[in-house]
Design a protein around this motif. Structure first.
Motif, mmCIF file in Angstrom:
data_model
loop_
_atom_site.group_PDB
_atom_site.id
_atom_site.type_symbol
_atom_site.label_atom_id
_atom_site.label_comp_id
_atom_site.label_asym_id
_atom_site.label_seq_id
_atom_site.Cartn_x
_atom_site.Cartn_y
_atom_site.Cartn_z
ATOM 1 N N ARG A 142 0.841 -1.193 0.000
ATOM 2 C CA ARG A 142 0.000 0.000 0.000
ATOM 3 C C ARG A 142 0.874 1.240 0.000
ATOM 4 O O ARG A 142 1.883 1.302 0.686
ATOM 5 C CB ARG A 142 -0.902 -0.001 1.229
ATOM 6 N N LEU A 143 0.485 2.231 -0.792
ATOM 7 C CA LEU A 143 1.175 3.504 -0.841
ATOM 8 C C LEU A 143 0.211 4.628 -0.473
ATOM 9 O O LEU A 143 -1.004 4.501 -0.647
ATOM 10 C CB LEU A 143 1.737 3.769 -2.247
ATOM 11 N N MET A 144 0.775 5.713 0.049
ATOM 12 C CA MET A 144 -0.012 6.903 0.364
ATOM 13 C C MET A 144 0.757 8.112 -0.135
ATOM 14 O O MET A 144 1.976 8.177 0.013
ATOM 15 C CB MET A 144 -0.237 7.013 1.876
ATOM 16 N N ILE A 145 0.048 9.070 -0.712
ATOM 17 C CA ILE A 145 0.703 10.232 -1.299
ATOM 18 C C ILE A 145 0.084 11.508 -0.744
ATOM 19 O O ILE A 145 -1.127 11.566 -0.489
ATOM 20 C CB ILE A 145 0.594 10.203 -2.842
ATOM 21 N N ASP A 146 0.921 12.503 -0.528
ATOM 22 C CA ASP A 146 0.444 13.801 -0.064
ATOM 23 C C ASP A 146 1.570 14.810 -0.218
ATOM 24 O O ASP A 146 2.692 14.459 -0.626
ATOM 25 C CB ASP A 146 -0.024 13.722 1.390
ATOM 26 N N ALA A 147 1.288 16.064 0.092
ATOM 27 C CA ALA A 147 2.285 17.127 0.008
ATOM 28 C C ALA A 147 2.058 18.109 1.147
ATOM 29 O O ALA A 147 0.949 18.219 1.682
ATOM 30 C CB ALA A 147 2.198 17.840 -1.344
ATOM 31 N N THR A 148 3.117 18.826 1.526
ATOM 32 C CA THR A 148 3.029 19.797 2.606
ATOM 33 C C THR A 148 3.923 20.985 2.286
ATOM 34 O O THR A 148 4.926 20.856 1.581
ATOM 35 C CB THR A 148 3.445 19.176 3.953
ATOM 36 N N HIS A 149 3.544 22.155 2.801
ATOM 37 C CA HIS A 149 4.347 23.360 2.612
ATOM 38 C C HIS A 149 5.365 23.498 3.741
ATOM 39 O O HIS A 149 5.082 23.172 4.889
ATOM 40 C CB HIS A 149 3.448 24.603 2.580
ATOM 41 N N LEU A 150 6.548 23.987 3.395
ATOM 42 C CA LEU A 150 7.618 24.237 4.346
ATOM 43 C C LEU A 150 8.026 25.704 4.212
ATOM 44 O O LEU A 150 8.495 26.131 3.150
ATOM 45 C CB LEU A 150 8.820 23.327 4.065
ATOM 46 N N LYS A 151 7.809 26.467 5.262
ATOM 47 C CA LYS A 151 8.043 27.907 5.218
ATOM 48 C C LYS A 151 9.515 28.209 4.982
ATOM 49 O O LYS A 151 10.391 27.615 5.615
ATOM 50 C CB LYS A 151 7.582 28.551 6.521
ATOM 51 N N ALA A 152 9.785 29.158 4.084
ATOM 52 C CA ALA A 152 11.149 29.579 3.793
ATOM 53 C C ALA A 152 11.473 30.838 4.590
ATOM 54 O O ALA A 152 10.786 31.856 4.470
ATOM 55 C CB ALA A 152 11.328 29.844 2.302
ATOM 56 N N HIS A 153 12.495 30.773 5.416
ATOM 57 C CA HIS A 153 12.950 31.935 6.169
ATOM 58 C C HIS A 153 13.542 32.957 5.198
ATOM 59 O O HIS A 153 13.973 32.610 4.094
ATOM 60 C CB HIS A 153 13.993 31.493 7.194
ATOM 61 N N ARG A 154 13.567 34.216 5.614
ATOM 62 C CA ARG A 154 14.086 35.265 4.726
ATOM 63 C C ARG A 154 15.539 35.017 4.328
ATOM 64 O O ARG A 154 15.967 35.439 3.247
ATOM 65 C CB ARG A 154 13.950 36.628 5.394
ATOM 66 N N THR A 155 16.308 34.340 5.169
ATOM 67 C CA THR A 155 17.699 34.047 4.807
ATOM 68 C C THR A 155 17.776 33.061 3.651
ATOM 69 O O THR A 155 18.733 33.082 2.875
ATOM 70 C CB THR A 155 18.468 33.483 6.007
ATOM 71 N N ALA A 156 16.779 32.185 3.530
ATOM 72 C CA ALA A 156 16.761 31.233 2.416
ATOM 73 C C ALA A 156 16.257 31.885 1.141
ATOM 74 O O ALA A 156 16.631 31.474 0.041
ATOM 75 C CB ALA A 156 15.875 30.038 2.765
ATOM 76 N N ALA A 157 15.396 32.889 1.263
ATOM 77 C CA ALA A 157 14.787 33.515 0.101
ATOM 78 C C ALA A 157 15.591 34.692 -0.434
ATOM 79 O O ALA A 157 15.162 35.360 -1.368
ATOM 80 C CB ALA A 157 13.369 33.992 0.458
#
Length: 253
Positions: free
Chosen positions: A89-104
């Motif tokens: 069995r497989l399960m699929i999904d996605a999630t957001h990961l906030k980018a800090h201003r130093t990364a952007a």
């Protein structure tokens, strides 16, 4: 030194085959350095704040960046995830990961892409993942935050392991994706979107197991440098995700 968090010798024995060969001078103790990298990522520290027992923080940082560019941590995750039997069995999904201003703050020109996008939640990246029936990730993909779940699933489709069924929320309901799963012999358990004139039935009892992929994301986000992205380069951030996934799910104590 005895108070430091160190990977066990059994854990090191499983991941050492993926390390690049040492050339020239003998490499600094792998166990101490890799444990220091794990400690920094788990606790969300700056590299300079790593405990002195792990050695010079520049050594930790340089090893992490160099091995990230070589894809070492991605190979560790992929190798460990492939060791077990194919999941039923497989399960699929996605999630957001906030980018800090130093990364952007990195300039947008040139390649490779940063995998940082803008949504109504601000600047972020998006982690698409497929896990097995026990909630252990077997395939992951990092993209810009605005990429749709359906497009991310299409990119993950070629690397899906053989399975009997796949669980996903209604964001993955499309005729194209269902047909692609059918060609691979995978039965979709996906609720129909409200726009479908004729809803496609699904197993509601089986669908309740989908919470395990949500639990998987929650455990990954317990690591502070996963929950919030501080790394400018996509390959270093994805390497941190691969380390966390390998330690949490595929390297039991």
């Amino acid at each position: 030194m005895s108070d430091l968090m160190l990977l066990s010798r059994a854990q090191m024995a499983r991941i050492e085959p993926f390390f690049p060969r040492s050339r020239g001078l003998r490499r600094v103790d792998d166990r101490r350095v890799v444990s220091g990298i794990v400690y920094v990522i788990r606790h969300g520290l700056q590299w300079k704040d790593a405990p002195a027992g792990y050695g010079p923080h520049k050594t930790l940082y340089n090893r992490f960046v160099r091995w990230s560019r070589l894809g070492v941590f991605e190979r560790i995750f992929a190798g460990l995830a492939a060791e077990g039997a194919p999941p039923e069995r497989l399960m699929i999904d996605a999630t957001h990961l906030k980018a800090h201003r130093t990364a952007a703050s990195l300039a947008k020109k040139g390649l490779p892409p940063r995998c940082i996008g803008r949504t109504r939640g601000g600047l972020n990246s998006k982690l698409h993942a497929v896990c097995d029936g026990q909630g252990r990730p077997v395939a992951m993909l990092l993209t810009e935050g605005q990429m749709s779940d359906h497009k991310g699933a299409a990119l993950l489709l070629p690397v899906l392991p053989p399975a009997r069924e796949l669980l996903g929320d209604r964001g993955y309901d499309s005729n194209r994706f269902r047909a692609a799963l059918a060609q691979r012999g995978i039965a979709p358990c996906i609720p129909s979107t409200r726009s479908r004139k004729v809803p496609i039935p699904h197993d509601t009892t089986l669908y309740r197991q989908r919470h395990r992929v949500e639990n998987m994301f929650a455990r990954l986000k317990d690591w502070r440098r996963i929950h919030t992205r501080y790394d400018r380069c996509a390959h270093t951030f994805f390497s941190a995700i691969c380390i966390a996934a390998a330690i949490i799910f595929w390297l039991p104590q």
